[in-house]
Design a protein around this motif. Structure first.
Motif, PDB file in Angstrom:
ATOM      1  N   ILE A 193       0.793  -1.374  -0.035  1.00 41.45           N
ATOM      2  CA  ILE A 193       0.061   0.044   0.047  1.00 41.45           C
ATOM      3  C   ILE A 193       0.911   1.281  -0.012  1.00 41.45           C
ATOM      4  CG2 ILE A 193      -1.870  -1.199   1.011  1.00 41.45           C
ATOM      5  CD1 ILE A 193      -1.268   0.238   3.739  1.00 41.45           C
ATOM      6  N   SER A 194       2.232   1.188   0.400  1.00 42.27           N
ATOM      7  CA  SER A 194       3.104   2.338   0.504  1.00 42.27           C
ATOM      8  C   SER A 194       3.327   2.476  -1.098  1.00 42.27           C
ATOM      9  CB  SER A 194       4.209   2.280   1.289  1.00 42.27           C
ATOM     10  OG  SER A 194       3.915   1.965   2.723  1.00 42.27           O
ATOM     11  N   GLU A 195       3.651   1.447  -1.593  1.00 41.71           N
ATOM     12  CA  GLU A 195       3.996   1.490  -3.292  1.00 41.71           C
ATOM     13  C   GLU A 195       2.850   2.155  -4.031  1.00 41.71           C
ATOM     14  OE1 GLU A 195       7.227   0.286  -4.805  1.00 41.71           O
ATOM     15  OE2 GLU A 195       7.404   1.222  -3.004  1.00 41.71           O
ATOM     16  N   LEU A 196       1.606   1.593  -3.596  1.00 39.76           N
ATOM     17  CA  LEU A 196       0.643   2.481  -4.338  1.00 39.76           C
ATOM     18  C   LEU A 196       0.335   3.662  -4.288  1.00 39.76           C
ATOM     19  CD1 LEU A 196      -2.307  -0.608  -3.649  1.00 39.76           C
ATOM     20  CD2 LEU A 196      -0.906  -0.155  -5.812  1.00 39.76           C
ATOM     21  N   LYS A 197       0.343   4.278  -2.746  1.00 38.46           N
ATOM     22  CA  LYS A 197       0.518   5.578  -2.549  1.00 38.46           C
ATOM     23  C   LYS A 197       1.294   6.412  -3.255  1.00 38.46           C
ATOM     24  CE  LYS A 197      -0.139   8.962   1.209  1.00 38.46           C
ATOM     25  NZ  LYS A 197      -0.077   9.217   2.525  1.00 38.46           N
ATOM     26  N   THR A 198       2.894   5.895  -3.327  1.00 38.17           N
ATOM     27  CA  THR A 198       3.532   6.592  -3.926  1.00 38.17           C
ATOM     28  C   THR A 198       3.575   6.570  -5.452  1.00 38.17           C
ATOM     29  OG1 THR A 198       5.286   5.857  -2.027  1.00 38.17           O
ATOM     30  CG2 THR A 198       6.190   6.740  -4.384  1.00 38.17           C
ATOM     31  N   ALA A 199       3.115   5.575  -6.055  1.00 41.73           N
ATOM     32  CA  ALA A 199       2.785   5.805  -7.566  1.00 41.73           C
ATOM     33  C   ALA A 199       1.746   6.449  -7.872  1.00 41.73           C
ATOM     34  CB  ALA A 199       2.348   4.114  -7.982  1.00 41.73           C
ATOM     35  N   PHE A 200       0.832   6.535  -7.172  1.00 38.83           N
ATOM     36  CA  PHE A 200      -0.529   7.479  -7.239  1.00 38.83           C
ATOM     37  C   PHE A 200       0.071   8.962  -7.256  1.00 38.83           C
ATOM     38  CE2 PHE A 200      -2.961   3.906  -7.710  1.00 38.83           C
ATOM     39  CZ  PHE A 200      -4.227   4.294  -7.981  1.00 38.83           C
ATOM     40  N   GLN A 201       1.076   9.334  -6.359  1.00 38.45           N
ATOM     41  CA  GLN A 201       1.509  10.571  -6.025  1.00 38.45           C
ATOM     42  C   GLN A 201       2.271  10.923  -7.325  1.00 38.45           C
ATOM     43  OE1 GLN A 201       3.594  10.350  -2.708  1.00 38.45           O
ATOM     44  NE2 GLN A 201       1.903  10.877  -1.195  1.00 38.45           N
ATOM     45  N   LEU A 202       3.055  10.136  -8.030  1.00 39.12           N
ATOM     46  CA  LEU A 202       3.594  10.289  -9.122  1.00 39.12           C
ATOM     47  C   LEU A 202       2.871  10.689 -10.259  1.00 39.12           C
ATOM     48  CD1 LEU A 202       6.726   7.992  -8.459  1.00 39.12           C
ATOM     49  CD2 LEU A 202       6.837  10.346  -8.477  1.00 39.12           C
ATOM     50  N   GLY A 203       1.858   9.541 -10.438  1.00 43.56           N
ATOM     51  CA  GLY A 203       0.709   9.762 -11.365  1.00 43.56           C
ATOM     52  C   GLY A 203       0.059  11.199 -11.295  1.00 43.56           C
ATOM     53  N   PHE A 204      -0.137  11.584 -10.263  1.00 43.59           N
ATOM     54  CA  PHE A 204      -1.056  13.018 -10.059  1.00 43.59           C
ATOM     55  C   PHE A 204       0.056  13.877 -10.535  1.00 43.59           C
ATOM     56  CE2 PHE A 204      -1.562  17.107  -7.576  1.00 43.59           C
ATOM     57  CZ  PHE A 204      -2.808  17.262  -7.909  1.00 43.59           C
ATOM     58  N   MET A 205       1.328  13.976 -10.117  1.00 47.58           N
ATOM     59  CA  MET A 205       2.111  14.988 -10.833  1.00 47.58           C
ATOM     60  C   MET A 205       2.231  15.039 -12.442  1.00 47.58           C
ATOM     61  SD  MET A 205       2.904  16.621  -8.197  1.00 47.58           S
ATOM     62  CE  MET A 205       4.009  17.780  -8.965  1.00 47.58           C
ATOM     63  N   ILE A 206       2.191  13.885 -12.902  1.00 47.15           N
ATOM     64  CA  ILE A 206       2.092  13.501 -14.461  1.00 47.15           C
ATOM     65  C   ILE A 206       1.226  14.283 -15.089  1.00 47.15           C
ATOM     66  CG2 ILE A 206       2.419  11.771 -16.374  1.00 47.15           C
ATOM     67  CD1 ILE A 206       4.033  10.167 -14.446  1.00 47.15           C
ATOM     68  N   PHE A 207      -0.143  13.970 -14.291  1.00 45.31           N
ATOM     69  CA  PHE A 207      -1.321  14.078 -15.064  1.00 45.31           C
ATOM     70  C   PHE A 207      -1.495  15.619 -15.250  1.00 45.31           C
ATOM     71  CE2 PHE A 207      -3.479  10.129 -14.825  1.00 45.31           C
ATOM     72  CZ  PHE A 207      -4.159  10.252 -15.885  1.00 45.31           C
ATOM     73  N   ILE A 208      -0.856  16.623 -14.282  1.00 44.46           N
ATOM     74  CA  ILE A 208      -1.287  18.096 -14.008  1.00 44.46           C
ATOM     75  C   ILE A 208      -0.869  18.757 -15.499  1.00 44.46           C
ATOM     76  CG2 ILE A 208      -0.628  20.146 -13.102  1.00 44.46           C
ATOM     77  CD1 ILE A 208      -0.250  18.836 -10.579  1.00 44.46           C
ATOM     78  N   PRO A 209       0.372  18.717 -16.304  1.00 40.70           N
ATOM     79  CA  PRO A 209       0.316  19.585 -17.431  1.00 40.70           C
ATOM     80  C   PRO A 209      -0.591  18.970 -18.513  1.00 40.70           C
ATOM     81  CG  PRO A 209       2.141  17.843 -17.022  1.00 40.70           C
ATOM     82  CD  PRO A 209       1.346  17.972 -15.942  1.00 40.70           C
ATOM     83  N   PHE A 210      -0.740  17.630 -18.553  1.00 39.71           N
ATOM     84  CA  PHE A 210      -1.730  17.373 -19.748  1.00 39.71           C
ATOM     85  C   PHE A 210      -3.011  17.785 -19.188  1.00 39.71           C
ATOM     86  CE2 PHE A 210       1.530  14.191 -19.467  1.00 39.71           C
ATOM     87  CZ  PHE A 210       2.353  14.284 -20.779  1.00 39.71           C
ATOM     88  N   MET A 211      -3.565  17.973 -17.994  1.00 38.29           N
ATOM     89  CA  MET A 211      -4.757  18.386 -17.728  1.00 38.29           C
ATOM     90  C   MET A 211      -5.183  19.559 -18.202  1.00 38.29           C
ATOM     91  SD  MET A 211      -6.705  18.228 -14.051  1.00 38.29           S
ATOM     92  CE  MET A 211      -5.531  19.008 -13.328  1.00 38.29           C
ATOM     93  N   VAL A 212      -3.798  20.575 -17.991  1.00 34.80           N
ATOM     94  CA  VAL A 212      -4.021  21.876 -18.316  1.00 34.80           C
ATOM     95  C   VAL A 212      -4.186  22.123 -19.752  1.00 34.80           C
ATOM     96  CG1 VAL A 212      -2.666  24.084 -18.441  1.00 34.80           C
ATOM     97  CG2 VAL A 212      -2.535  22.580 -16.405  1.00 34.80           C
ATOM     98  N   ILE A 213      -3.570  21.351 -20.760  1.00 28.80           N
ATOM     99  CA  ILE A 213      -3.705  21.143 -22.177  1.00 28.80           C
ATOM    100  C   ILE A 213      -5.110  21.190 -22.467  1.00 28.80           C
ATOM    101  CG2 ILE A 213      -2.953  20.210 -24.049  1.00 28.80           C
ATOM    102  CD1 ILE A 213      -0.239  19.790 -23.119  1.00 28.80           C
TER     103      ILE A 213
END
Length: 249
Positions: A181-201
């Motif tokens: 579950i620690s790995e899942l949380k870290t992966a989702f945190q990284l995924g959120f940061m990846i989504f931000i620039p594409f969401m802005v576009i």
């Protein structure tokens, strides 16, 4: 070269013809059986084979759940979803990249296992039980390093056992789910940061289309080339892989 091949083919035909003329064809059979063990060595060998088959059957789960594979493959999946490229890259490419990254990240741990457990076991210096215990030490160190204290506390409290005083007292069955579950949380945190620039576009393209009155045109169709262009210009794969690798440091 051609003459040699032709000569060999002719010899093969002649030998085959003579053999068929003088003897009936033989077909091998394969049989399996279970017999009673009469010596202690036979029982030990049977248990070792059973143990090896069990390890091989659990190898995929061990690779996925007790290594960096979970975090890596989730982050790569987030990248594809953020780009909205459907099945590009395909699953085989993402899983292959995740596996090779897992081999790279886990190489120091597996090297330690090889030196402290596998090679002594193959040399006969350790029995199977001791070798397994020695192999779990580097893996536990890796999992403890990546596990959040809050997640570990959750499973320790729910286990309703004697509270451990050191990390050696924490059971592996308690550590593994906390690590996952620690790995899942870290992966989702990284995924959120990846989504931000594409969401802005996507938001910019959608607002532009609405202001132009083009309500029937899907914004994804227009934003996809811009997202791919941005990803290529900033060398996106390099940045994503670097971020994932640095998250394990």
């Amino acid at each position: 070269m051609k003459r040699v091949l032709v000569s060999a083919f002719v010899v093969f035909l002649v030998v085959g013809t003579v053999w068929q003329a003088n003897a009936a064809p033989l077909f091998p059979t394969i049989s399996f059986g279970v017999t009673e063990a009469t010596e202690p060595q036979e029982v030990e060998l049977s248990l070792q084979v059973l143990f090896l088959l069990t390890i091989l059957s659990l190898a995929p789960s061990i690779l996925i759940m007790m290594t960096s594979f979970t975090r890596v493959v989730i982050v790569l999946s987030f990248v594809r979803n953020a780009l909205a490229t459907q099945q590009i890259p395909p699953n085989q490419v993402l899983i292959g990249l995740a596996l090779f990254m897992t081999f790279f990240i886990m190489a120091p741990t597996w090297q330690t296992i090889n030196e402290q457990a596998l090679q002594p076991y193959l040399a006969g210096q350790l029995d199977a039980e001791t070798a397994l215990a020695q192999a779990m030490v580097p893996i536990r160190e890796f999992m403890f390093k990546q596990t959040r204290e809050k997640d570990l506390e959750l499973f320790v409290s729910m286990a309703r056992t004697t509270r451990p005083t050191t990390i050696d007292d924490v059971a592996t069955t308690t550590l593994i789910p906390a690590f996952i579950i620690s790995e899942l949380k870290t992966a989702f945190q990284l995924g959120f940061m990846i989504f931000i620039p594409f969401m802005v576009i996507d938001m910019i393209v959608a607002s532009t289309l609405m202001s132009m009155g083009m309500l029937m045109l899907p914004p994804v169709m227009i934003s996809l080339p811009f997202k791919i262009l941005l990803f290529v210009l900033v060398d996106g794969w390099h940045l994503v892989i670097e971020s994932v690798l640095r998250s394990f440091v």
